[in-house]
Motif scaffolding. Sequence first.
Motif, PDB file in Angstrom:
ATOM      1  N   TRP A  13       0.838  -1.198   0.000  1.00 30.09           N
ATOM      2  CA  TRP A  13       0.000   0.000   0.000  1.00 30.09           C
ATOM      3  C   TRP A  13       0.873   1.249   0.000  1.00 30.09           C
ATOM      4  CZ3 TRP A  13      -3.405   3.464  -0.648  1.00 30.09           C
ATOM      5  CH2 TRP A  13      -3.510   4.566   0.178  1.00 30.09           C
ATOM      6  N   SER A  14       1.982   1.219   0.725  1.00 25.84           N
ATOM      7  CA  SER A  14       2.836   2.403   0.834  1.00 25.84           C
ATOM      8  C   SER A  14       3.401   2.808  -0.531  1.00 25.84           C
ATOM      9  CB  SER A  14       3.959   2.174   1.844  1.00 25.84           C
ATOM     10  OG  SER A  14       4.743   1.067   1.448  1.00 25.84           O
ATOM     11  N   VAL A  16       1.918   2.449  -3.438  1.00 19.37           N
ATOM     12  CA  VAL A  16       0.814   3.075  -4.161  1.00 19.37           C
ATOM     13  C   VAL A  16       0.623   4.502  -3.642  1.00 19.37           C
ATOM     14  CG1 VAL A  16      -1.663   2.980  -4.671  1.00 19.37           C
ATOM     15  CG2 VAL A  16      -0.310   0.865  -4.617  1.00 19.37           C
ATOM     16  N   LYS A  17       0.692   4.672  -2.338  1.00 16.10           N
ATOM     17  CA  LYS A  17       0.529   5.996  -1.726  1.00 16.10           C
ATOM     18  C   LYS A  17       1.639   6.941  -2.164  1.00 16.10           C
ATOM     19  CE  LYS A  17      -0.495   8.427   2.530  1.00 16.10           C
ATOM     20  NZ  LYS A  17      -0.490   9.645   1.781  1.00 16.10           N
ATOM     21  N   GLU A  30     -12.246   6.671   1.172  1.00  8.74           N
ATOM     22  CA  GLU A  30     -11.461   5.602   1.776  1.00  8.74           C
ATOM     23  C   GLU A  30     -12.420   4.669   2.502  1.00  8.74           C
ATOM     24  OE1 GLU A  30      -7.292   5.188   4.194  1.00  8.74           O
ATOM     25  OE2 GLU A  30      -8.294   7.123   4.131  1.00  8.74           O
ATOM     26  N   ARG A  33     -11.294  -1.872   5.784  1.00  6.69           N
ATOM     27  CA  ARG A  33     -11.535  -3.307   5.667  1.00  6.69           C
ATOM     28  C   ARG A  33     -12.553  -3.742   6.716  1.00  6.69           C
ATOM     29  NH1 ARG A  33      -6.728  -7.579   7.044  1.00  6.69           N
ATOM     30  NH2 ARG A  33      -8.094  -9.218   7.781  1.00  6.69           N
ATOM     31  N   SER A  40     -10.359  -0.057   0.423  1.00  5.64           N
ATOM     32  CA  SER A  40     -10.111   0.653  -0.838  1.00  5.64           C
ATOM     33  C   SER A  40      -9.856   2.134  -0.575  1.00  5.64           C
ATOM     34  CB  SER A  40     -11.288   0.486  -1.799  1.00  5.64           C
ATOM     35  OG  SER A  40     -12.431   1.138  -1.305  1.00  5.64           O
ATOM     36  N   GLN A  41      -9.181   2.746  -1.539  1.00 10.00           N
ATOM     37  CA  GLN A  41      -8.970   4.181  -1.558  1.00 10.00           C
ATOM     38  C   GLN A  41      -9.227   4.630  -2.987  1.00 10.00           C
ATOM     39  OE1 GLN A  41      -6.504   2.162  -0.031  1.00 10.00           O
ATOM     40  NE2 GLN A  41      -7.335   2.666   1.957  1.00 10.00           N
ATOM     41  N   TYR A  53      -7.684   1.954  -5.527  1.00 15.69           N
ATOM     42  CA  TYR A  53      -6.846   0.863  -5.029  1.00 15.69           C
ATOM     43  C   TYR A  53      -7.750  -0.045  -4.207  1.00 15.69           C
ATOM     44  CZ  TYR A  53      -3.661  -1.529  -1.811  1.00 15.69           C
ATOM     45  OH  TYR A  53      -2.997  -2.473  -1.070  1.00 15.69           O
ATOM     46  N   ALA A  55      -7.714  -3.715  -1.928  1.00 13.76           N
ATOM     47  CA  ALA A  55      -6.950  -4.803  -1.310  1.00 13.76           C
ATOM     48  C   ALA A  55      -7.923  -5.904  -0.908  1.00 13.76           C
ATOM     49  CB  ALA A  55      -6.181  -4.298  -0.092  1.00 13.76           C
ATOM     50  N   HIS A  57      -8.110  -8.724   1.071  1.00  9.37           N
ATOM     51  CA  HIS A  57      -7.342  -9.326   2.160  1.00  9.37           C
ATOM     52  C   HIS A  57      -7.421 -10.849   2.191  1.00  9.37           C
ATOM     53  CE1 HIS A  57      -7.868  -5.199   2.886  1.00  9.37           C
ATOM     54  NE2 HIS A  57      -7.386  -5.166   4.092  1.00  9.37           N
ATOM     55  N   GLN A  62      -4.129  -7.273  -4.781  1.00  5.32           N
ATOM     56  CA  GLN A  62      -4.177  -5.815  -4.741  1.00  5.32           C
ATOM     57  C   GLN A  62      -4.306  -5.343  -6.182  1.00  5.32           C
ATOM     58  OE1 GLN A  62      -1.193  -3.936  -1.854  1.00  5.32           O
ATOM     59  NE2 GLN A  62      -0.150  -5.739  -2.658  1.00  5.32           N
TER      60      GLN A  62
END
Length: 187
Positions: A13-14, A16-17, A30, A33, A40-41, A53, A55, A57, A62
């Motif tokens: 995730w980092s 993507v951020k 946002e 989960r 998602s974001q 985005y 995820a 889980h 992703q």
Amino acid sequence: MSEVLVLRDEVGWSAVKVVADAQGWKLREETARAHLVLASQRWSTTSGEEVTYVADHPGGAQSLRITGVGASALAQRLRQWLPCHTEDELLAVVLDGDPPDPVACVRVASKLAACRPVRSDPRHVSALGRLLAHPEDAVRRAGIRSAYGCDWPELRTLIRERCRREPRLEPQLEELRAYLDELEEGR
């Protein structure tokens, strides 16, 4: 226009951020989960596209869904910045081998769901059929889970056939069939 990128496992995730921040995207939504809700974001880009985005889980996938006029160009740039799977690579995991490797199949099932086309595609139908008919229970369960959200007539046929041959997973298959029936009735 719409594009989907399935990120490789090493992309977090980092990463993507970092891309979103560097490109000046504005976070619009946002979703945290939850038991049946994927994290998602959703951002708006400076050129008007939306990037979401997601995820998954439980399945470990992703993905980035890009919509807007410049979706294709943005997807190309994102592939350069973030390691992604190709659709052919993901399909090959399930379509190659007899039977295909069960661990690899479980790992790829939700990734295939992320990049599955809205309209049925023979390769995706075949891959889903192989997941649902795999000799290992865990692979069939992953196939069932990844089939949710898929509204293809061929899937209904696959599920009916599996229900007749699948005493161990019949309850899960029946739930999926009921879900698909609700989708069909809702049209």
